[in-house]
Design a protein around this motif. Structure first.
Motif, PDB file in Angstrom:
ATOM      1  N   ASN A  88     -32.806  15.313  -4.957  1.00  0.00           N
ATOM      2  CA  ASN A  88     -31.926  15.230  -6.116  1.00  0.00           C
ATOM      3  C   ASN A  88     -32.363  16.357  -7.053  1.00  0.00           C
ATOM      4  O   ASN A  88     -33.300  16.206  -7.832  1.00  0.00           O
ATOM      5  CB  ASN A  88     -32.039  13.867  -6.800  1.00  0.00           C
ATOM      6  CG  ASN A  88     -31.070  13.725  -7.951  1.00  0.00           C
ATOM      7  OD1 ASN A  88     -30.654  14.706  -8.564  1.00  0.00           O
ATOM      8  ND2 ASN A  88     -30.712  12.484  -8.255  1.00  0.00           N
ATOM      9  N   ALA A  89     -31.692  17.498  -6.913  1.00  0.00           N
ATOM     10  CA  ALA A  89     -32.073  18.679  -7.686  1.00  0.00           C
ATOM     11  C   ALA A  89     -31.869  18.463  -9.184  1.00  0.00           C
ATOM     12  O   ALA A  89     -32.610  19.016  -9.999  1.00  0.00           O
ATOM     13  CB  ALA A  89     -31.290  19.893  -7.204  1.00  0.00           C
ATOM     14  N   ASP A  90     -30.883  17.662  -9.565  1.00  0.00           N
ATOM     15  CA  ASP A  90     -30.640  17.394 -10.988  1.00  0.00           C
ATOM     16  C   ASP A  90     -31.777  16.571 -11.598  1.00  0.00           C
ATOM     17  O   ASP A  90     -32.199  16.826 -12.722  1.00  0.00           O
ATOM     18  CB  ASP A  90     -29.315  16.665 -11.188  1.00  0.00           C
ATOM     19  CG  ASP A  90     -28.119  17.527 -10.786  1.00  0.00           C
ATOM     20  OD1 ASP A  90     -28.212  18.769 -10.895  1.00  0.00           O
ATOM     21  OD2 ASP A  90     -27.100  16.954 -10.358  1.00  0.00           O
ATOM     22  N   ALA A  91     -32.255  15.581 -10.866  1.00  0.00           N
ATOM     23  CA  ALA A  91     -33.343  14.721 -11.359  1.00  0.00           C
ATOM     24  C   ALA A  91     -34.717  15.279 -10.983  1.00  0.00           C
ATOM     25  O   ALA A  91     -35.739  14.705 -11.358  1.00  0.00           O
ATOM     26  CB  ALA A  91     -33.190  13.313 -10.801  1.00  0.00           C
ATOM     27  N   LEU A  92     -34.750  16.387 -10.245  1.00  0.00           N
ATOM     28  CA  LEU A  92     -35.988  17.033  -9.809  1.00  0.00           C
ATOM     29  C   LEU A  92     -36.884  16.049  -9.044  1.00  0.00           C
ATOM     30  O   LEU A  92     -38.063  15.897  -9.335  1.00  0.00           O
ATOM     31  CB  LEU A  92     -36.740  17.640 -10.993  1.00  0.00           C
ATOM     32  CG  LEU A  92     -35.978  18.662 -11.830  1.00  0.00           C
ATOM     33  CD1 LEU A  92     -36.837  19.127 -13.005  1.00  0.00           C
ATOM     34  CD2 LEU A  92     -35.520  19.838 -10.996  1.00  0.00           C
ATOM     35  N   GLU A  93     -36.307  15.423  -8.025  1.00  0.00           N
ATOM     36  CA  GLU A  93     -37.095  14.513  -7.203  1.00  0.00           C
ATOM     37  C   GLU A  93     -36.672  14.625  -5.752  1.00  0.00           C
ATOM     38  O   GLU A  93     -35.548  14.999  -5.437  1.00  0.00           O
ATOM     39  CB  GLU A  93     -36.987  13.077  -7.690  1.00  0.00           C
ATOM     40  CG  GLU A  93     -35.618  12.450  -7.593  1.00  0.00           C
ATOM     41  CD  GLU A  93     -35.612  11.027  -8.112  1.00  0.00           C
ATOM     42  OE1 GLU A  93     -35.886  10.114  -7.320  1.00  0.00           O
ATOM     43  OE2 GLU A  93     -35.337  10.843  -9.305  1.00  0.00           O
ATOM     44  N   MET A  94     -37.629  14.302  -4.896  1.00  0.00           N
ATOM     45  CA  MET A  94     -37.365  14.310  -3.457  1.00  0.00           C
ATOM     46  C   MET A  94     -38.125  13.170  -2.804  1.00  0.00           C
ATOM     47  O   MET A  94     -39.149  12.716  -3.310  1.00  0.00           O
ATOM     48  CB  MET A  94     -37.751  15.645  -2.821  1.00  0.00           C
ATOM     49  CG  MET A  94     -39.241  15.940  -2.812  1.00  0.00           C
ATOM     50  SD  MET A  94     -39.656  17.549  -2.115  1.00  0.00           S
ATOM     51  CE  MET A  94     -39.432  17.258  -0.383  1.00  0.00           C
ATOM     52  N   GLN A  95     -37.585  12.710  -1.680  1.00  0.00           N
ATOM     53  CA  GLN A  95     -38.248  11.685  -0.885  1.00  0.00           C
ATOM     54  C   GLN A  95     -38.362  12.188   0.535  1.00  0.00           C
ATOM     55  O   GLN A  95     -37.453  12.862   1.037  1.00  0.00           O
ATOM     56  CB  GLN A  95     -37.448  10.376  -0.877  1.00  0.00           C
ATOM     57  CG  GLN A  95     -37.410   9.678  -2.191  1.00  0.00           C
ATOM     58  CD  GLN A  95     -36.595   8.389  -2.117  1.00  0.00           C
ATOM     59  OE1 GLN A  95     -36.322   7.856  -1.053  1.00  0.00           O
ATOM     60  NE2 GLN A  95     -36.207   7.893  -3.278  1.00  0.00           N
ATOM     61  N   THR A  96     -39.482  11.870   1.143  1.00  0.00           N
ATOM     62  CA  THR A  96     -39.680  12.214   2.537  1.00  0.00           C
ATOM     63  C   THR A  96     -40.091  10.967   3.298  1.00  0.00           C
ATOM     64  O   THR A  96     -40.562   9.989   2.715  1.00  0.00           O
ATOM     65  CB  THR A  96     -40.763  13.303   2.725  1.00  0.00           C
ATOM     66  OG1 THR A  96     -42.023  12.789   2.300  1.00  0.00           O
ATOM     67  CG2 THR A  96     -40.417  14.566   1.964  1.00  0.00           C
TER      68      THR A  96
END
Length: 180
Positions: free
Chosen positions: A102-110
């Motif tokens: 989520n580039a807008d929220a600056l988060e990623m999950q792996t």
């Protein structure tokens, strides 16, 4: 009561008590650490969303710089897979796949899939927030689970300490790399 019955009752008790105890124990755990970095949140997120960059700050990558790496897909996008194969027991064999960005929220999950020395699938995540235009906060987290009756091992394994220490060192490495 003869000796055989007493021994049988004792053995049943030794087995039953931990199994009953495990019913009341949690089967999930979460470990999370954070650090402030002297770079903008967008710069930090642009760096951490690329799994290949983990070689520069991840404790596990540094434990075996000679591990075999296999990449599938486009780094920094959902579906990218970074696979590793190491002879070092603490590193083992597994892969990490980007499941959400989520580039807008600056988060990623792996999703971490471990094959050796043990099998398991867990969720990892990284979040970046802006503290000011030139400073950001990075959160690195990990959710795990152990189904019944294996959750009994959570009494003896301190994931908060084991994984938490590795996250702290990795975040410190990340800070050093980005603030050069």
């Amino acid at each position: 009561m003869n000796l055989g019955k007493k021994i049988a009752i004792g053995i049943i008790g030794i087995i039953a008590i931990p199994l009953v105890l495990a019913i009341f124990l949690p089967s999930t755990y979460q470990v999370e650490r954070s650090i402030d970095i002297g770079k903008s949140a967008t710069e930090v997120f642009a760096y951490i969303r690329l799994l290949k960059n983990q070689d520069q700050y991840s404790v596990w990558a540094k434990r075996d710089p000679n591990m075999k790496k296999i990449f599938t897909g486009e780094d920094g996008t959902v579906g990218f897979i970074s696979r590793w194969e190491s002879q070092v027991k603490d590193v083992g064999v597994g892969e990490q796949e980007i499941k959400m960005i989520n580039a807008d929220a600056l988060e990623m999950q792996t999703e971490l899939r471990f094959y050796e020395p043990f099998e398991g699938t867990e969720r990892s995540y990284m979040k970046v927030s802006s503290l000011d235009p030139k400073k950001s906060k990075v959160i690195w987290g990990f959710d795990g689970s152990m189904p019944y009756p294996f959750n009994l091992m959570l009494l003896f394994m301190n994931f908060e300490e084991m994984i938490g220490n590795d996250f702290e060192e990795g975040l410190s490495n990340l800070k050093s790399v980005l603030e050069k």
